[in-house]
Design a protein around this motif. Structure first.
Motif, short mmCIF file in Angstrom:
data_model
loop_
_atom_site.label_atom_id
_atom_site.label_comp_id
_atom_site.label_asym_id
_atom_site.label_seq_id
_atom_site.Cartn_x
_atom_site.Cartn_y
_atom_site.Cartn_z
N GLN A 1 1.00 -1.37 -0.05
CA GLN A 1 0.38 0.45 0.45
C GLN A 1 0.87 1.02 -0.33
N ALA A 2 1.71 1.48 1.14
CA ALA A 2 2.62 2.50 0.75
C ALA A 2 3.48 2.72 -0.60
N ALA A 3 3.60 1.56 -1.06
CA ALA A 3 4.50 1.60 -2.14
C ALA A 3 3.84 2.38 -3.50
N VAL A 4 2.44 1.94 -3.65
CA VAL A 4 1.35 2.42 -4.51
C VAL A 4 1.48 4.18 -4.18
N GLU A 5 1.47 3.69 -3.34
CA GLU A 5 1.53 6.10 -2.46
C GLU A 5 2.83 6.59 -3.15
N SER A 6 3.65 5.87 -2.98
CA SER A 6 5.26 6.59 -2.99
C SER A 6 5.46 6.33 -4.38
N VAL A 7 5.06 5.96 -5.37
CA VAL A 7 5.32 5.84 -6.93
C VAL A 7 4.58 6.97 -7.29
N LEU A 8 3.00 7.23 -6.65
CA LEU A 8 2.11 8.44 -6.97
C LEU A 8 2.92 9.44 -6.57
N ARG A 9 3.80 9.13 -5.48
CA ARG A 9 4.41 10.73 -4.94
C ARG A 9 5.60 11.60 -6.10
N ALA A 10 6.03 10.36 -6.20
CA ALA A 10 7.84 10.43 -7.26
C ALA A 10 7.21 10.69 -8.18
N ASN A 11 6.50 10.09 -8.71
CA ASN A 11 5.66 11.16 -10.23
C ASN A 11 5.02 12.79 -9.93
N GLN A 12 4.78 12.80 -9.04
CA GLN A 12 4.25 13.76 -8.88
C GLN A 12 5.39 15.37 -9.15
N ILE A 13 6.49 14.29 -7.64
CA ILE A 13 7.24 15.28 -7.50
C ILE A 13 8.07 15.48 -9.32
N THR A 14 8.51 14.64 -9.01
CA THR A 14 9.45 14.72 -10.53
C THR A 14 9.21 15.50 -11.47
N ARG A 15 7.96 15.16 -11.86
CA ARG A 15 7.29 15.79 -12.75
C ARG A 15 7.21 17.45 -12.71
#
Ligand SMILES: Cc1ncc(C[n+]2csc(CCOP(=O)(O)OP(=O)(O)O)c2C)c(N)n1
Ligand SMILES: [Mg+2]
Length: 621
Positions: free
Chosen positions: A174-188
């Motif tokens: 579950q935390a991994a889902v959030e982590s990848v979504l956040r990573a995407n948001q931050i890098t973009r």
């Protein structure tokens, strides 16, 4: 050397390999999301990350399996590399062209160590990138003896935290889902930059105990950049009205054609001169009548004239505003800042940290604008359009200025039997590129601004932001990957030192059928540093003639062509005249237009060209 049967088979295979399908898995059936790493792969797919550059490793064997056998090696598709440095450089080159993140997968602490330099470079380039790393198992009871222990580090991201925007090590699916979504948001979000997610091997290889829900990624998109306050837009307009000689420093701006067109309309509308940097991607048509001085890294004589004349400087996220003013005007940073009105538009300050000094010197600014520069230009144009205003188009002060492109052009200076200089080479490449949709993924040190005729946002991708030798081949191949299936011809013109350090990035282009042309300015030297040794010797009254020692890449001479051919590129003997180079470029362009890869070893005299064919005065980096 006698060509053996096996050798011939390799060469024929390399030349004719035209795979329609690359690395397709078989017998997948209908894969179900069952493992921790499947969850990470699934979110990655939903974020439309098309490619993942990698060197494999057991620390992420679970994630690797998920990409191949769960996703079917599509979206993202694996881009296999021969060194972690290339995996990240390719993603950097891709991101610079597309302004989209490419994914990267790195093996444990050792893969991350190999990748640290290009990650720093991507940080300096402000390139979006999602990097997956791996460690563990974090649970010591699940570790295999020896190997899992040496490849497990606590806080692995600490190795790169100073030059990434964000990192995480999720402890549950579950935390991994959030982590990848956040990573995407931050890098973009601008300013772009790499993010790092470290995947615990234990998490990757655990079966899912419950159903994991993956929300719509659209709801986790980055916000658009903030608008400049209306009052700031009006202040900027008032400053423009007052100015006799406004100068726009076109810095780190977008690759979108619409933004490019708006920048042109803005400069024309307010009647401003324009400078661009040869360090950054193309920002403005370099032959436009308002682009008086040829693009340069440090202010050239022509650029200095503009800086001196300007009473208003409008910086659109110029990389080193205080530095250019200091070099061009003798201003002394904050002690004696340039005596002009300065508008500086940038959001870069939110990335500043105490470790990296890549924020550069602190500029004195009269009208700071905290937004994306293209957003600011759009707002300025809206205001000008609404009021139906066009500022003075032909400002009097600009009348006497000579445009760089009208200056008596030094032709290719090579005489009969004379060795080719970098200037000769550059003029030949310029001639070749005219009228063709060329993307220069990179240009080498000392390349003259006079050879830089850029007519669109994809004409040039800028150089290595981190001053990182070895990234040239990877950047070129990443840019070519992003431009695959377009009509653009991607060319990387790079130094021999850069080529040799990054040379086995070429195989990835061949394996992946990426059309690309690589041209090496082969001076058989780390020439930049010969210049430094010469300068030090002069300062110390020691013999400058020894500058070549510890710098020349000669004796034996490296067979650059063989190194390209060995990896599936076509190539012929080195060229050492402008005629031969022109012919090779033409041939290379034909091969690349047919989907192939071509390599040219362009032998030049050691020496730089950006202030004239005979200039031998200074190191560039
Ligand atoms: C990773 C790394 N190592 C060393 C350097 C120092 N350095 C700067 S330019 C340069 C020479 C590069 O050689 P080449 O690509 O052949 O270009 P040339 O100097 O000959 O123009 C070196 C070694 C660096 N910037 N980065
Ligand atoms: Mg060299």
């Amino acid at each position: 050397m006698k060509t053996t049967h096996a050798r011939k088979a390799i060469e024929t295979n390399n030349r004719h390999s035209k795979k329609a399908q690359i690395d397709r898995p078989q017998n997948l059936g209908k894969p179900q999301m069952k493992w921790g790493s499947d969850v990470v792969a699934e979110v990655t797919r939903r974020l439309n990350l098309k490619y993942i550059a990698l060197v494999p490793g057991a620390s992420y064997r679970g994630f690797h399996d998920s990409i191949v056998n769960y996703l079917g090696n599509r979206n993202p598709q694996m881009v296999i590399c021969l060194h972690e440095e290339h995996a990240v450089s390719i993603a950097d080159g891709y991101g610079k062209v597309s302004e989209e993140p490419m994914a990267v997968a790195l093996h444990s602490n050792v893969g991350l160590m190999h990748a640290s330099m290009p990650i720093f470079n991507a940080w300096c380039d402000r390139t979006p990138m999602v990097i997956f790393g791996a460690t563990g198992p974090v649970d010591a009871h699940r570790r295999r003896p020896w190997i899992d222990w040496i490849h497990t580090s606590k806080d692995q991201a600490s190795m790169i935290r100073n030059y990434t925007k964000w990192d995480d090590q999720p402890a549950s699916p579950q935390a991994a889902v959030e982590s990848v979504l956040r990573a995407n948001q931050i890098t973009r979000s601008r300013p772009y930059g790499p993010v790092y997610i470290c995947l615990d091997a234990g998490l990757q290889e655990s079966s899912l105990a419950e159903e994991i829900s993956i929300p719509d990624p659209a709801r986790f998109s980055p916000a658009p950049p903030p608008a400049a306050p209306h009052a700031s837009v009006l202040s900027a307009l008032r400053a423009i009205d007052k100015a006799k000689f406004p100068l726009i420093l076109m810095g780190r701006v977008s690759r979108k054609q619409a933004d490019w067109d708006r920048r042109v309309r803005f400069a024309e509308g307010i009647g401003a001169a324009v400078l661009t940097s040869s360090n950054d991607p193309a920002a403005f048509p370099t032959t436009h009548p308002l682009h008086f001085a040829a693009p340069c890294l440090r202010p050239s004589k022509d650029a200095t004239v503009l800086l001196e004349k300007a009473d208003l400087v409008i910086s659109l996220d110029w990389l080193d505003l205080a530095g250019v003013l200091r070099l061009g005007l003798g201003a002394a940073q904050t002690q004696k800042p340039a005596d002009k009105t300065i508008i500086h538009c940038s959001v870069d300050s939110i990335r500043t940290n105490g470790w990296s000094m890549d924020h550069q010197a602190l500029p004195a600014v009269d009208i700071p604008i905290f937004t994306d520069p293209d957003q600011f230009v759009e707002q300025m144009l809206d205001e000008l359009d609404q009021k139906k205003l066009t500022r003075v188009k032909n400002r009097l002060e600009m009348k006497g200025l000579m445009h760089w492109n009208n200056a008596p052009v030094r032709k290719a200076a090579q005489g009969q039997g004379q060795p080719m200089t970098l200037w000769d080479m550059a003029m030949t490449v310029r001639q070749f590129a005219r009228g063709r949709p060329v993307t220069f993924a990179r240009l080498p040190l000392g390349w003259p601004g006079e050879a830089c005729e850029f007519d669109g946002p994809l004409s040039f991708m800028g150089n290595d932001g981190g001053g990182a030798v070895g990234t040239g081949p990877g950047h070129t191949i990443g840019a070519a990957l992003a431009l695959k299936n377009t009509d653009r011809l991607t060319i990387g013109v790079i130094g021999d030192g850069d080529y040799l350090m990054g040379v086995n990035a070429l195989w990835t282009a061949a394996h992946f059928n990426i059309p690309v042309l690589i041209v090496v300015a082969d001076n058989r030297s780390y020439f930049n540093d010969e210049m430094h040794q010469e300068r030090v010797a002069q300062m110390r009254s020691r013999p400058a003639q020894n500058r070549w020692i510890g710098q020349r890449i000669d004796d034996p001479r490296v067979d650059l062509v063989a190194m390209a051919r060995a990896q599936g590129f076509q190539s012929e003997d080195p060229v050492s005249t402008t005629e031969a180079l022109a012919k090779a470029l033409k041939k290379g362009a034909e091969i690349v237009a047919n989907g192939g890869r071509y390599f040219i070893d362009s032998v030049v005299e050691p020496g730089y060209a950006d202030t004239g064919p005979d200039q031998r005065a200074g190191g560039k980096n």
